[in-house]
Design a protein around this motif. Sequence first.
Motif, PDB file in Angstrom:
ATOM      1  N   ILE A 140      34.612  12.601  99.919  1.00 41.70           N
ATOM      2  CA  ILE A 140      33.610  12.685  99.040  1.00 41.70           C
ATOM      3  C   ILE A 140      33.319  13.958  98.653  1.00 41.70           C
ATOM      4  O   ILE A 140      32.989  14.083  97.472  1.00 41.70           O
ATOM      5  CB  ILE A 140      32.445  12.350 100.058  1.00 41.70           C
ATOM      6  N   ILE A 141      33.726  15.005  99.509  1.00 48.11           N
ATOM      7  CA  ILE A 141      33.103  16.485  98.773  1.00 48.11           C
ATOM      8  C   ILE A 141      34.160  16.738  97.599  1.00 48.11           C
ATOM      9  O   ILE A 141      34.059  17.108  96.520  1.00 48.11           O
ATOM     10  CB  ILE A 141      33.768  17.427  99.945  1.00 48.11           C
ATOM     11  N   ILE A 142      35.693  16.265  97.690  1.00 49.34           N
ATOM     12  CA  ILE A 142      36.640  16.347  96.457  1.00 49.34           C
ATOM     13  C   ILE A 142      36.069  15.644  95.427  1.00 49.34           C
ATOM     14  O   ILE A 142      35.991  16.141  94.316  1.00 49.34           O
ATOM     15  CB  ILE A 142      37.959  15.846  97.122  1.00 49.34           C
ATOM     16  N   LEU A 143      35.866  14.323  95.794  1.00 49.88           N
ATOM     17  CA  LEU A 143      35.545  13.500  94.519  1.00 49.88           C
ATOM     18  C   LEU A 143      34.056  14.106  93.920  1.00 49.88           C
ATOM     19  O   LEU A 143      34.103  13.973  92.649  1.00 49.88           O
ATOM     20  CB  LEU A 143      35.116  11.987  94.901  1.00 49.88           C
ATOM     21  N   MET A 144      33.192  14.594  94.610  1.00 53.25           N
ATOM     22  CA  MET A 144      31.937  15.042  94.225  1.00 53.25           C
ATOM     23  C   MET A 144      32.187  16.096  93.374  1.00 53.25           C
ATOM     24  O   MET A 144      31.525  16.447  92.098  1.00 53.25           O
ATOM     25  CB  MET A 144      30.808  15.169  95.166  1.00 53.25           C
ATOM     26  N   LEU A 145      32.974  17.048  93.963  1.00 47.28           N
ATOM     27  CA  LEU A 145      33.456  18.495  93.045  1.00 47.28           C
ATOM     28  C   LEU A 145      34.181  18.004  91.755  1.00 47.28           C
ATOM     29  O   LEU A 145      33.519  18.846  90.504  1.00 47.28           O
ATOM     30  CB  LEU A 145      33.934  19.172  93.841  1.00 47.28           C
ATOM     31  N   ALA A 146      34.970  17.152  91.847  1.00 48.93           N
ATOM     32  CA  ALA A 146      35.604  16.848  90.463  1.00 48.93           C
ATOM     33  C   ALA A 146      34.842  16.182  89.579  1.00 48.93           C
ATOM     34  O   ALA A 146      34.791  16.445  88.496  1.00 48.93           O
ATOM     35  CB  ALA A 146      36.964  15.781  90.814  1.00 48.93           C
ATOM     36  N   ILE A 147      33.978  15.046  90.109  1.00 48.53           N
ATOM     37  CA  ILE A 147      33.040  14.420  89.230  1.00 48.53           C
ATOM     38  C   ILE A 147      31.827  15.195  88.567  1.00 48.53           C
ATOM     39  O   ILE A 147      31.466  14.972  87.552  1.00 48.53           O
ATOM     40  CB  ILE A 147      32.755  12.961  89.773  1.00 48.53           C
ATOM     41  N   GLY A 148      31.474  16.137  89.453  1.00 45.72           N
ATOM     42  CA  GLY A 148      30.382  16.847  89.260  1.00 45.72           C
ATOM     43  C   GLY A 148      30.592  17.846  88.038  1.00 45.72           C
ATOM     44  O   GLY A 148      29.924  17.970  87.017  1.00 45.72           O
ATOM     45  N   SER A 149      31.729  18.342  88.105  1.00 51.77           N
ATOM     46  CA  SER A 149      32.165  19.233  86.767  1.00 51.77           C
ATOM     47  C   SER A 149      32.317  18.282  85.610  1.00 51.77           C
ATOM     48  O   SER A 149      32.246  18.616  84.303  1.00 51.77           O
ATOM     49  CB  SER A 149      33.437  20.031  87.014  1.00 51.77           C
ATOM     50  N   LEU A 150      32.717  16.980  85.693  1.00 52.80           N
ATOM     51  CA  LEU A 150      32.941  16.155  84.589  1.00 52.80           C
ATOM     52  C   LEU A 150      31.487  15.743  84.025  1.00 52.80           C
ATOM     53  O   LEU A 150      31.326  15.918  82.576  1.00 52.80           O
ATOM     54  CB  LEU A 150      33.741  14.861  85.015  1.00 52.80           C
ATOM     55  N   ALA A 151      30.581  15.556  84.875  1.00 49.86           N
ATOM     56  CA  ALA A 151      29.040  15.251  84.232  1.00 49.86           C
ATOM     57  C   ALA A 151      28.715  16.417  83.699  1.00 49.86           C
ATOM     58  O   ALA A 151      27.838  16.282  82.536  1.00 49.86           O
ATOM     59  CB  ALA A 151      28.285  14.896  85.346  1.00 49.86           C
ATOM     60  N   GLY A 152      28.983  17.615  84.089  1.00 50.46           N
ATOM     61  CA  GLY A 152      28.442  18.904  83.425  1.00 50.46           C
ATOM     62  C   GLY A 152      28.787  18.943  81.961  1.00 50.46           C
ATOM     63  O   GLY A 152      28.057  19.274  81.093  1.00 50.46           O
TER      64      GLY A 152
END
Lengths: 156, 88, 112
Positions: A140-152
Amino acid sequence: MREMSRIVRTVSHIMFPFVIMFGFYLVVHGHLTPGGGFQGGAIIASGLALLIVAYSRSRVKKVVKKEVLTTIESSGLLMFIGLAFLGIGATFFYNFLANSGIIFGDSVAYGINPGNLNTAGTLPLMSIAVGLEVLAGLSIIILMLAIGSLAGEGSR
Amino acid sequence: MRRFALVALMIVVSFLFFGMTIMHPIGKPILQDMDNYFITHAQEETGANNVVTSIVFDYRGFDTLGEATVLFAAVSGVAMLFGRRIRA
Amino acid sequence: MMFIVYLTVVALIGIGLYAIIFKRNLIKIVIGVSLVECAANLFLVSLGYKEGGVAPIFTMAPHENMVLPTPQALTLTSIVIGVAVTALMLSFAMNYYKSYGTLDATKGRLKG
């Protein structure tokens, strides 16, 4: 972030099952060899990081659902606490399965021995529970960090 | 202000150096009664060959419980920080 | 030669504290915290080392002179907590960058 070249994708496609298998091997053999729940879970989560690097994160996001990982994490933690509560007849965290003859209940040969998987009582079960929790949590941490930068990138 | 912080850092590091010189030499631990008990009794009490695992999950299970709770809280924090932004 | 591990611990703590105090980039501050954490782990493991000892695992061990197992178990706990704390700090840094467009710790302004 686009997906990487065909060579990287093919090699990671071949390597991914072996990474997962090695992680589960470390989790299950935690009471015999170096390893255990934390290390095996971290290795399985690094398999997901390999997928995110090789394929694009938007493609991994469609396959790996956050709700499934959250469910795995919560059930792992609940399994751990439940196993600890099962030994409440003596103490919290009492190892009630060791040397009892039931599952994982063989008594071990003292001193240096080649090792027997069917020993150690609740330790392998707790190791599996913590392994599930750690693999889901780090994923979850890896996925959230990757997707979070994508959403930004999209919103700005 | 930066000069004051630099002096404070120097003082802390010099204290660490002083503590380093009076530590016991590496390879000869001082208090090892508890660890000797774990090494000699872990196999008959938990049945595990790996003494570290038997300490992590059996003798010091509360440490592991707190650690799993900390990991759960951190994952919840990360999911909360990024989950809101994705929906918007 | 006897104190080289302790010397490494002192050097890591010094570099980490320097990065925490004097750097303004949030990523560098996170790196400093991780360095101090590594120093603590190294110190714990080196406290439990015994002369000529092997890992405390009885499966096919060469001999029964084993290093102390308790510091290793505590270090295992410490590593996982360090990973969780680092992930939380990095996600805070990412949110900071998205809100203010910079990673400088002194440039951010609170919006009403």
